[in-house]
Every structure is written in C-alpha cells, then in structure tokens.
Scaffold this motif. Sequence first.
Motif, PDB file in Angstrom:
ATOM      1  N   LEU A 104      74.387 -25.981  57.083  1.00  0.00           N
ATOM      2  CA  LEU A 104      74.977 -24.733  56.578  1.00  0.00           C
ATOM      3  C   LEU A 104      74.740 -24.571  55.074  1.00  0.00           C
ATOM      4  O   LEU A 104      75.342 -23.718  54.426  1.00  0.00           O
ATOM      5  CB  LEU A 104      76.481 -24.690  56.894  1.00  0.00           C
ATOM      6  CG  LEU A 104      76.844 -24.656  58.384  1.00  0.00           C
ATOM      7  CD1 LEU A 104      78.355 -24.741  58.581  1.00  0.00           C
ATOM      8  CD2 LEU A 104      76.302 -23.395  59.044  1.00  0.00           C
ATOM      9  N   GLY A 105      73.916 -25.451  54.530  1.00  0.00           N
ATOM     10  CA  GLY A 105      73.502 -25.298  53.134  1.00  0.00           C
ATOM     11  C   GLY A 105      74.335 -26.066  52.135  1.00  0.00           C
ATOM     12  O   GLY A 105      74.202 -25.881  50.925  1.00  0.00           O
ATOM     13  N   VAL A 106      75.230 -26.935  52.600  1.00  0.00           N
ATOM     14  CA  VAL A 106      76.103 -27.646  51.658  1.00  0.00           C
ATOM     15  C   VAL A 106      75.358 -28.828  51.042  1.00  0.00           C
ATOM     16  O   VAL A 106      74.709 -29.601  51.744  1.00  0.00           O
ATOM     17  CB  VAL A 106      77.375 -28.154  52.375  1.00  0.00           C
ATOM     18  CG1 VAL A 106      78.224 -29.002  51.433  1.00  0.00           C
ATOM     19  CG2 VAL A 106      78.184 -26.995  52.931  1.00  0.00           C
ATOM     20  N   ARG A 111      81.492 -26.811  47.086  1.00  0.00           N
ATOM     21  CA  ARG A 111      82.852 -26.965  47.609  1.00  0.00           C
ATOM     22  C   ARG A 111      82.906 -26.634  49.099  1.00  0.00           C
ATOM     23  O   ARG A 111      82.221 -25.716  49.562  1.00  0.00           O
ATOM     24  CB  ARG A 111      83.854 -26.055  46.881  1.00  0.00           C
ATOM     25  CG  ARG A 111      84.455 -26.702  45.672  1.00  0.00           C
ATOM     26  CD  ARG A 111      83.532 -26.629  44.502  1.00  0.00           C
ATOM     27  NE  ARG A 111      83.202 -25.247  44.189  1.00  0.00           N
ATOM     28  CZ  ARG A 111      82.038 -24.847  43.705  1.00  0.00           C
ATOM     29  NH1 ARG A 111      81.079 -25.730  43.465  1.00  0.00           N
ATOM     30  NH2 ARG A 111      81.791 -23.575  43.441  1.00  0.00           N
ATOM     31  N   VAL A 112      83.726 -27.413  49.781  1.00  0.00           N
ATOM     32  CA  VAL A 112      83.991 -27.171  51.195  1.00  0.00           C
ATOM     33  C   VAL A 112      85.507 -27.111  51.332  1.00  0.00           C
ATOM     34  O   VAL A 112      86.193 -28.090  51.012  1.00  0.00           O
ATOM     35  CB  VAL A 112      83.422 -28.310  52.063  1.00  0.00           C
ATOM     36  CG1 VAL A 112      83.847 -28.138  53.517  1.00  0.00           C
ATOM     37  CG2 VAL A 112      81.900 -28.363  51.954  1.00  0.00           C
ATOM     38  N   LEU A 113      86.026 -25.966  51.737  1.00  0.00           N
ATOM     39  CA  LEU A 113      87.475 -25.858  51.881  1.00  0.00           C
ATOM     40  C   LEU A 113      87.862 -26.199  53.320  1.00  0.00           C
ATOM     41  O   LEU A 113      87.265 -25.687  54.265  1.00  0.00           O
ATOM     42  CB  LEU A 113      87.926 -24.450  51.506  1.00  0.00           C
ATOM     43  CG  LEU A 113      89.437 -24.262  51.425  1.00  0.00           C
ATOM     44  CD1 LEU A 113      89.808 -23.424  50.209  1.00  0.00           C
ATOM     45  CD2 LEU A 113      89.986 -23.615  52.682  1.00  0.00           C
ATOM     46  N   ILE A 114      88.808 -27.105  53.455  1.00  0.00           N
ATOM     47  CA  ILE A 114      89.207 -27.589  54.771  1.00  0.00           C
ATOM     48  C   ILE A 114      90.618 -27.084  55.079  1.00  0.00           C
ATOM     49  O   ILE A 114      91.564 -27.412  54.369  1.00  0.00           O
ATOM     50  CB  ILE A 114      89.141 -29.136  54.817  1.00  0.00           C
ATOM     51  CG1 ILE A 114      87.696 -29.607  54.516  1.00  0.00           C
ATOM     52  CG2 ILE A 114      89.621 -29.665  56.171  1.00  0.00           C
ATOM     53  CD1 ILE A 114      87.529 -31.114  54.389  1.00  0.00           C
ATOM     54  N   LYS A 158      81.401 -22.979  49.627  1.00  0.00           N
ATOM     55  CA  LYS A 158      80.239 -22.484  50.372  1.00  0.00           C
ATOM     56  C   LYS A 158      80.615 -22.372  51.859  1.00  0.00           C
ATOM     57  O   LYS A 158      80.225 -21.441  52.527  1.00  0.00           O
ATOM     58  CB  LYS A 158      79.088 -23.469  50.179  1.00  0.00           C
ATOM     59  CG  LYS A 158      77.754 -22.905  50.552  1.00  0.00           C
ATOM     60  CD  LYS A 158      76.611 -23.797  50.086  1.00  0.00           C
ATOM     61  CE  LYS A 158      75.755 -23.122  49.051  1.00  0.00           C
ATOM     62  NZ  LYS A 158      74.688 -23.980  48.554  1.00  0.00           N
ATOM     63  N   VAL A 159      81.384 -23.360  52.322  1.00  0.00           N
ATOM     64  CA  VAL A 159      81.773 -23.388  53.725  1.00  0.00           C
ATOM     65  C   VAL A 159      83.282 -23.629  53.834  1.00  0.00           C
ATOM     66  O   VAL A 159      83.844 -24.383  53.041  1.00  0.00           O
ATOM     67  CB  VAL A 159      81.012 -24.521  54.469  1.00  0.00           C
ATOM     68  CG1 VAL A 159      81.524 -24.700  55.894  1.00  0.00           C
ATOM     69  CG2 VAL A 159      79.516 -24.242  54.491  1.00  0.00           C
ATOM     70  N   LYS A 189      83.710 -14.608  49.007  1.00  0.00           N
ATOM     71  CA  LYS A 189      83.520 -14.805  50.451  1.00  0.00           C
ATOM     72  C   LYS A 189      82.654 -16.043  50.714  1.00  0.00           C
ATOM     73  O   LYS A 189      81.534 -16.118  50.211  1.00  0.00           O
ATOM     74  CB  LYS A 189      82.805 -13.590  51.090  1.00  0.00           C
ATOM     75  CG  LYS A 189      83.372 -12.236  50.706  1.00  0.00           C
ATOM     76  CD  LYS A 189      84.706 -11.946  51.370  1.00  0.00           C
ATOM     77  CE  LYS A 189      85.251 -10.594  50.887  1.00  0.00           C
ATOM     78  NZ  LYS A 189      86.685 -10.421  51.153  1.00  0.00           N
ATOM     79  N   PRO A 190      83.169 -16.987  51.487  1.00  0.00           N
ATOM     80  CA  PRO A 190      82.343 -18.144  51.838  1.00  0.00           C
ATOM     81  C   PRO A 190      81.177 -17.720  52.734  1.00  0.00           C
ATOM     82  O   PRO A 190      81.309 -16.774  53.512  1.00  0.00           O
ATOM     83  CB  PRO A 190      83.306 -19.053  52.609  1.00  0.00           C
ATOM     84  CG  PRO A 190      84.398 -18.165  53.079  1.00  0.00           C
ATOM     85  CD  PRO A 190      84.494 -17.030  52.109  1.00  0.00           C
TER      86      PRO A 190
END
Length: 636
Positions: A104-106, A111-114, A158-159, A189-190
């Motif tokens: 997904l490009g990370v 940053r990845v928000l969980i 990003k995701v 917007k992610p």
Amino acid sequence: MTRYDDFHARSISDPEGFWADEAQLIDWHTPPTQILDASNPPFANWFLGGTTNLCHNAVDRHLAVRAEQPALIFVSTETGVEKTFTFGQLHIEVQRTAASLMALGVGKGDRVLIYMPMIPEAAFAMLACARIGAIHCVVFGGFASGSLASRIEDAEPKVVVSADAGSRGGKIVPYKPLLDEAIRLSNYKPAAVLLTDRGLAPMELVAGRDHLDRDLAAVHGDVVVPCTWLVSTDISYTIYTSGTTGKPKGVQRDTGGYAVALAASMKHIFDGRAGETYFSTSDIGWVVGHSYIVYGPLIAGMATILYEGLPTQGIDRQPDAGIWWRLVEKYRVTVMFSAPTAVRVLKKYDPALLKKYDLSSLRALFLAGEPLDEPTARWISDGLGVPIIDNYWQTESGWPIITIANGVEAKPSKFGSPGVPMYGYKVKILHEATGEELTGPNEKGVVVIEGPTPPGFMQTIWKDDARFVQTYWKSLPGKLVYSTFDWGVRDAEGYFYILGRTDDVINVAGHRLGTREIEESISGHANVAEVAVVGVADALKGQVAMAFVVPKAGDAVTDSDVALKLEGEIMKRVADELGALARPARVRFVTGLPKTRSGKLLRRAIQAVCEGRDPGDLTTIDDPVTLQKIGQLVVP
Ligand code: AMP
C-alpha cells in the motif's frame, strides 16, 4: 545506602555508564558510539550511532531458541476465541502484515494509524510498522469520529489499519462507520485503509481506498520482509494524549532508547523472565498497551496475553468474575498488570473467586494509571497473596517513573505511595508559584523531572518542538524542568505520594481525558451558551466528568422534561464525537459559571464544591453566588 539506592545513584551520577550497561540487554545491528547527547536541553538523544529495530528485538531474535514457544496469547471473551501464536508464527504474521503495508506504499517514516479492537491483527500491525520503520499511531478503539478525525489530521497517515467492529460486554461496536465519518471530517485523507473483517458487522468498502487484509495476504502472504535497521533516534511511534488545550498532543518516541528502557524495566521493575507469561489487562490504545502488552514482554522473550473483554465474563460468554485468575492459572502467568479501577470492579464480586484457581505462578500484580486507594490495595493483596505494586507514570514517560524495582531490591511498599523514583529519573518537588525546590517531608508541590530524561521518555511532541518545550518544560518559573502536572509529596524515607493533577486533565477509570476537549464538544450544541467540565471523585472510576451548562434558552430549561432532553442530547453528542468514555456522568444546568475577574473559569473551585471540599479563597471570584448555586445542585 541500600542496594537500590546505589543503583539509582549511579544512574544519576553516571547516566552514560549506567545506560551503556543496560543497552547490552537488546540486540544492536550497529552498537552505539555515543550513549547520550544532552547538548541541546531539554532534548535528550540516546544511543547515537547505534542501529536497531524494535520488531527484531521483540520477535526475530527469539527465533533461535524459542520459535516454538508461545509469544502472543489471544483471549476474547467477547467472541469466545482463544488462540496462541508462537514466536515462529508471530514472525510469519508480522511479515505478512508488513508486506501488505508495503504494497500500500508504506515505507520508512510514513505514518500508519491503527484504530483497532483488541485483536491479534492490531499487534501484528504495530510490529509490522516497527519492522519496516513506519511510525505507528494507535488510537484507542473507544474514541469516536471527532477524536479520531483530529488525530488523523495531525498524524497524516498514509494508511489506516482498522476492522469491521469491536465488541464490549456482548454488544457489537462497529468501527468502520466511525472511521469513514472520521475520514470525512478530516481535512487530510489517508491513501488507503487496511481492514480486518471479523464478521461482526457489515462493512462497505470504498473502492480504490479500502482493502481487506486477507485479500492482500493472499498475494503477499509468503513474502520475506527483513527488518529495516533504524538509527536509535528514529521515531518508533506517536501516541496521542490529552492536555490542557483541546488539541491532543502526539507524544513521540524513539527506537533504541525505548527498546533499552523496556528491556531494563522488564528486568529491574517487573522481574519477568524469558519463557514466562505476562498478562496486562490494558488496551493497545494506551501507553501501557504499547509498552507492556506488545513490546516489553516480547522483548524479554515472554509470552503476552492480549485480552478482549470485560473482567467479569468467561470464555463461554457467561458471567465469570474469575476469568482473569482462570487465565493466570491456565497460562502460568508470572507477572500481571492492571488498573485500580478494574480491581474495584472485581471487588464487588465474591472474593472466593480469587482463591478458586492455582495462582502459585504469579509473583506480583502491578497496578497503575490512577491513585491506588488503600482499601482496594488491601482487598486484592489479601485475596491474591502476592505483592501489589503501585507504579506511577505517564504516556509521556513510556515506563514507570515511581515504583518499587523488585528486580533490584524488594523494598517494602507503603500503602498510598507508588514508591521511589526509578533509575534514570531525577524526580523533585517544586513550589508551584516560586519554582523553589521543596525538600522537607510532606511539603506539597508539583512533581517534576530534571533533565536529561532517561531512555524511552518522549522525544518531543510530534511536529511541535516548541509546544513540547513550552508546555512541559517551562511551566515553572526560572527553571527548565519537566512538569508531570501532578501534585505530590515525599515522606522522610523518600517515598512519593501523588495527589492529583495540577491541570485540567481528569482520570476516568485510569483513562486520561482533557476537560477542554469535552467542553469543546458540548459547546457545539446549539442550545449551549457556556460550559464547564470538571472531574469529580467517584468510588468506582476514580473520577467521572460532570458538566455544568449555561443553556441559551435559560428559562425553558427550568422545565425538567426539557432539561432531561437537553442532558440526553449533550451526552449523546459527546459520546458520538469523542467516545462513551468522555460522556459526562451528569449534566447540570446553571445560570452562570464561577470565574475570576479576568474571566478565567474556576474549574478547581467547582470541583471542590462538587466533592464537598473547601473551594479556597473566594475573593477572586467575580460572582461567588454562581459557585454556591453549583454547590446546591450537587449536594444530595
Ligand atoms: P496517562 O498518561 O494516561 O498514563 O495518565 C498519567 C496520569 O495518570 C498521571 O499524570 C497521574 O495523574 C495519573 N497516574 C498514573 N499512575 C498513577 C499512580 N500509580 N498513582 C497516582 N496517579 C497516577
């Protein structure tokens, strides 16, 4: 000097030597060449020149000796699922998630928000981020769209990793609609959303943006993803916490310092050993979950229990207030970590439940997050027959600031006190107005930490060094010291007692909330002219939020039906925007709020009258009658 006093003294007089030794507890790809750079206070940079990886230390390095041993034990009393992942299986799962994130490009630094319930995929996602050098930002699943939106906007992920739903007390809580609404509200917007479908609630996928993890895993499932070596000061994660303003603060942490701090705490404080099982009842959305559900135990080579559910329901989904002790027996838990609130809940049930199971594996129960009252401590101590260890810390510190370091010396505990400053921490008490140090026994002041702060402590506020320095380090006159924003005293033997917050932060069931955030949400109601939210003492939750509202249509609200309806609307609004946790326990309507002559809201005076305490000097209040009226409203 006792053994621990020596240990602490060395950490303060020779921090570099002390932490160079502790750094041996983890694997480094390249060992550090400089232990500490404190040349630009208050910033402290640890283990410069060193490269390492949190996921390597939590997972890969154990494969040689314990690939077949349990690493992650998932127990959900909500869905009846109980499943163990060995270190070998965890290694595979984490790489699978890492590969999906990469697809997904990370990449490093993204940053990845969980936003996840307590399911294994949440831990896989955290470890996968650590593996590839992405920065995770876990947002507590109990937060609603408004809180989530402000965090998405600040983190610019990003995701976003999420799931169809969580479940609480058998009630399905759909996450996806809250996430969709949060993304709609956010200006940022992610690019993509990675979703676990638990089959609990229907999900509508947004084409091109939303992906199911099982679809991506089908393509990338067997890809080998090596650990990305990060320099020690690279950011591992941010976690949002409440402060005095409505805008949440992204507490930012490094990689190497955090790994060392956790490894050291597992040895010296928790006394947890490789091959054993650790059980923290917290949530991955809080700092305790980061440090002592996911990273700490795994770094120490321990199995960790990830528990979804209430403390009062069994795996068969029937009422069972002995479920935690059943798990202690079943998995031979040696170290357990919970919060006083949870114990106060269990206290309402039959104490025989504590004796029903074989708890002989358990060495200690650690409790944190809020003051531990003596009756609660005694009840659980008598029931379990193991040491109950209070530990005081904050999201900002990442690991305990004040407690008893059992792994070094089992100093006696004192009821009401979390203990003594931990190694690496120079804890002092300062006069709030003059900044002067208070050294005498039982002199009340603000608990502060003198720099340089130890490894694992927050590096800064995400994207905002100036706010970090201004908020935390410049709140006391004439000194650059870190304020905990807690009142405290120290007794003649050096034990600290924490006496509550100095700011507008309240603590509901061990969860930290900013009264300003709640006030902002309530002010958004069309019929609210003004509002004050305070935390009021509560026997079960420690504190609950109470809102005093000046309605716009003042007269109409004297009708109790209208008042009831408005109260309901206000409560719903807060629950919808911020989450049920922040919903005030009560809303009371008043004609005015007590303020100083300069217009500052006197939250502390309101709190005092709500708790039946003396509100102090009333001469500064513009209109003292407003406070008296509030007092009349809350006195039963
Ligand atoms: P949080 O950042 O959510 O962990 O909240 C930290 C705050 O919780 C501290 O500043 C204290 O006000 C409170 N707190 C945490 N642990 C304790 C403890 N053991 N005793 C008293 N207060 C605590």
